[in-house]
Design an enzyme around this catalytic site. Structure first.
Site, mmCIF file in Angstrom:
data_model
loop_
_atom_site.group_PDB
_atom_site.id
_atom_site.type_symbol
_atom_site.label_atom_id
_atom_site.label_comp_id
_atom_site.label_asym_id
_atom_site.label_seq_id
_atom_site.Cartn_x
_atom_site.Cartn_y
_atom_site.Cartn_z
ATOM 1 N N ARG A 43 -18.699 19.437 6.577
ATOM 2 C CA ARG A 43 -18.363 18.261 5.751
ATOM 3 C C ARG A 43 -18.595 18.585 4.278
ATOM 4 O O ARG A 43 -17.810 18.219 3.417
ATOM 5 C CB ARG A 43 -19.192 17.031 6.175
ATOM 6 C CG ARG A 43 -19.051 15.860 5.208
ATOM 7 C CD ARG A 43 -19.530 14.525 5.749
ATOM 8 N NE ARG A 43 -20.731 14.596 6.539
ATOM 9 C CZ ARG A 43 -21.972 14.824 6.066
ATOM 10 N NH1 ARG A 43 -22.168 14.991 4.780
ATOM 11 N NH2 ARG A 43 -23.000 14.887 6.878
ATOM 12 N N TYR A 83 2.695 2.139 -3.841
ATOM 13 C CA TYR A 83 2.657 2.131 -2.375
ATOM 14 C C TYR A 83 1.882 0.898 -1.896
ATOM 15 O O TYR A 83 0.814 0.578 -2.445
ATOM 16 C CB TYR A 83 1.993 3.427 -1.888
ATOM 17 C CG TYR A 83 1.732 3.436 -0.406
ATOM 18 C CD1 TYR A 83 2.764 3.193 0.495
ATOM 19 C CD2 TYR A 83 0.460 3.683 0.098
ATOM 20 C CE1 TYR A 83 2.521 3.178 1.863
ATOM 21 C CE2 TYR A 83 0.216 3.686 1.459
ATOM 22 C CZ TYR A 83 1.256 3.431 2.338
ATOM 23 O OH TYR A 83 1.018 3.415 3.685
ATOM 24 N N ASP A 137 -0.762 8.988 -9.473
ATOM 25 C CA ASP A 137 -0.439 9.386 -8.102
ATOM 26 C C ASP A 137 0.825 10.241 -8.190
ATOM 27 O O ASP A 137 1.904 9.744 -8.495
ATOM 28 C CB ASP A 137 -0.227 8.135 -7.245
ATOM 29 C CG ASP A 137 0.041 8.467 -5.779
ATOM 30 O OD1 ASP A 137 0.599 9.544 -5.505
ATOM 31 O OD2 ASP A 137 -0.272 7.628 -4.917
ATOM 32 N N LYS A 161 2.869 14.216 2.358
ATOM 33 C CA LYS A 161 4.274 14.117 1.974
ATOM 34 C C LYS A 161 4.839 15.493 1.602
ATOM 35 O O LYS A 161 4.915 16.363 2.451
ATOM 36 C CB LYS A 161 4.414 13.083 0.865
ATOM 37 C CG LYS A 161 3.687 11.754 1.166
ATOM 38 C CD LYS A 161 4.251 11.059 2.360
ATOM 39 C CE LYS A 161 3.502 9.848 2.891
ATOM 40 N NZ LYS A 161 2.350 9.315 2.274
#
Ligand code: P1T
Length: 379
Positions: A47, A99, A171, A196
């Site tokens: 992590r 979005y 973004d 994407k």
């Protein structure tokens, strides 16, 4: 400095010194041996840090021209970490077309935790300035925006934000660093849904935060470890694999999208086409100045209203009806009922007559014929 395509193939992933492997290993280990307490080879626990993830982080940071990069388990996890830079009582100005999930994150999660936000016209720096409050800390935009393809002038908004003492977050999911480099234009932070274009093959979900602000970068890395929304090593490998061909995929997707936009603009069933490459697009000049090309996303409204839009979205055969975007296959969707359902009824609601396309790398004539057939079925 190496060129973009060279960085996309090599940054963060030199041949493995132990074996010569030219592809980064997928390090599945969750933990790493220590020779004495606190003595290790750079990794303790996956992590906190993982070699495959670090390869991805180095690669995307290099592509964005960033000194700091942190990978996340989704685009929204990356956005969530970025918003956690703020404190209760702080105010965010968010572009009035983003979005749907970004608006939901602000309205239904961070607002409950004490953050305030105001939507403002992302393509009008004066509107952003007018929305500024003493407690405004951050401006958050997408350009091109999802799904209206509006264009924000990154340099102009950066100068507004900096004059007022705030940060500009861009973004960069729709443009990718191949088409647009927000940090070089003055933005402070870049976020991505790597699901994407960076992943590029609809087979991995991920997110990214990149910055040249050391304080912000260190806080994001702290949040990545402390809140723990990390991507798994296989996901990091898949994303790295996708990035290698980002530039060549993008070239084809931009070419296909601009031909699709031109066809739609001349089609009698289409009321309006939103594509920054069209000379009549209100953001065309800014896009031409800050982007290498105009991207693979196109949206349009149909004359027949919502019913016609639903019919078109359901009638294509090469374009697959699905959420998401940016991969090699072409997708079609109805934002009002799909990706932007969470903003229906709000000030950010999108036109129910709108259809959004993510144009892929297929044969252009197949894409054009498919859309023409669907438009005939929908009118
Ligand atoms: O889906 P995820 O990886 O969590 O990323 C969220 C996200 C962030 N930013 C932008 C600009 C996005 O478009 C998205 C996700 N968007 C879709 C799934 C979509 O179809 O629009």
């Amino acid at each position: 400095m190496a060129g973009f395509e060279t960085l996309a193939v090599h940054a963060g992933q030199p041949p493995d010194p132990a074996t010569g492997a030219v592809v980064p290993a997928i390090h599945l280990a969750s933990t790493f041996a220590q020779s004495a307490v606190g003595r290790h080879q750079g990794y303790e626990y996956s992590r906190s840090g993982n070699p495959t993830r670090h390869a991805l982080e180095a690669c995307v940071a290099a592509l964005e021209g960033a000194s700091h990069g942190s990978a996340f388990s989704s685009g929204l996890a990356a956005e969530d970490a970025t918003l956690r830079l703020l404190d209760p009582g702080d105010h965010v100005i968010v572009g009035d077309n983003v979005y749907g999930g970004t608006h939901r994150l602000l309205a239904q999660i961070h607002q409950r935790a004490g953050l305030h936000f105001t939507p403002a016209a992302l393509d009008d720096p004066a509107a952003v300035e007018a929305a500024w409050r003493p407690e405004t800390r951050l401006v958050w935009i997408e350009t091109p925006s999802n799904p209206m393809m509006r264009i924000a002038d990154i340099a102009a908004l950066a100068s507004v934000a900096h004059r007022r003492g705030g940060l500009l977050v861009v973004d960069n999911t729709f443009a990718t660093p191949y088409l647009q480099q927000p940090l070089a234009l003055g933005a402070d932070v870049v976020v991505h849904s790597t699901t994407k274009y960076l992943g590029g093959h609809s087979d991995v979900v991920g997110g990214f935060v990149a910055t040249n602000d050391a304080q912000v970068g260190e806080r994001i890395a702290f949040l990545q470890n402390a809140a723990g929304a990390v991507p798994g090593p296989f996901d990091c490998y898949l994303t790295l694999r996708g990035i290698k061909t980002l530039a060549v995929r993008m070239d084809r997707q931009c070419a296909n999208a601009s031909a699709v936009a031109a066809m739609l603009a001349a089609h009698p069933a289409v009321a309006a086409v939103h594509y920054p490459g069209l000379p009549g697009h209100p953001g065309h000049a800014v896009a031409a100045a800050q982007m290498r090309a105009f991207g693979g996303m196109v949206s349009f409204t149909v004359r027949g209203g919502e019913e016609a839009a639903l019919a078109v979205a359901g009638a294509t055969r090469v374009f697959t009806l699905a959420e998401s975007l940016g991969a090699v296959e072409s997708l079609i969707e109805h934002p009002h009922r799909m990706t932007h359902a969470s903003v229906a009824g709000s000030e950010l609601a999108v036109d129910p007559a709108l259809v959004r396309l993510s144009v892929g790398v297929e044969t252009l004539t197949d894409l054009l014929t498919d859309l023409q057939g669907a438009l005939a079925a929908g009118s």
